[in-house]
Design a protein around this motif. Sequence first.
Motif, PDB file in Angstrom:
ATOM      1  N   GLU A   1       0.944  -0.782   0.134  1.00  0.00           N
ATOM      2  CA  GLU A   1      -0.143  -0.024  -0.487  1.00  0.00           C
ATOM      3  C   GLU A   1       0.750   1.268  -0.108  1.00  0.00           C
ATOM      4  O   GLU A   1       0.335   2.634  -0.425  1.00  0.00           O
TER       5      GLU A   1
ATOM      6  N   ASP B   1       0.639   3.582  -3.474  1.00  0.00           N
ATOM      7  CA  ASP B   1      -0.426   4.004  -3.196  1.00  0.00           C
ATOM      8  C   ASP B   1       0.283   6.049  -2.434  1.00  0.00           C
ATOM      9  O   ASP B   1      -0.417   6.543  -3.258  1.00  0.00           O
ATOM     10  N   GLN B   2       0.212   5.131  -1.534  1.00  0.00           N
ATOM     11  CA  GLN B   2       0.629   6.305  -0.679  1.00  0.00           C
ATOM     12  C   GLN B   2       1.880   7.470  -0.960  1.00  0.00           C
ATOM     13  O   GLN B   2       1.654   8.533  -1.161  1.00  0.00           O
TER      14      GLN B   2
ATOM     15  N   ARG C   1      -4.922   4.870   4.853  1.00  0.00           N
ATOM     16  CA  ARG C   1      -5.213   5.057   4.283  1.00  0.00           C
ATOM     17  C   ARG C   1      -5.892   6.220   4.201  1.00  0.00           C
ATOM     18  O   ARG C   1      -6.457   6.908   5.048  1.00  0.00           O
TER      19      ARG C   1
END
Length: 138
Positions: free
Chosen positions: A44, A47-48, A74
């Motif tokens: 993830e 995406d960050q 998120r």
Amino acid sequence: MKLLDISEVAHQSGVAASALRHYEEKGLIHSVGRRGLKRLFGPEVLDQLSIIRLGKQAGFSLEEIKGMFGPDGRPSLSRTLLLNKADDLDDQITRLTALRDMIRHVADCTAPRHIDCPRFQKLIRVSARKNAPVSNKF
């Protein structure tokens, strides 16, 4: 879940390992462990990093970008913050467009010397004032 070491994240994201360490120090991203001396990240993080890159391109500070992530890492984007930044960008586009048009005029001016161009004279006077906006009305 396949963990990525810092060199893999740097390679896949195009973000230097030093920047990744800096982002982690600032709390924008979090490593989940280590393999030897190398930090490990969950997938993830890519995406960050994309959100961080977009935020920086839009002119957000790292502190503002940090606030765009929830405690779980998120995205948690404030619509108000985004709308305010869009308004700021509109203002910046207006100022830059006026400056571009003025520069083009000065470059094309038929005055024998740039300093003799009345519009260039106005540009000089306007820019001498601190924080003076450049307008299309030069």
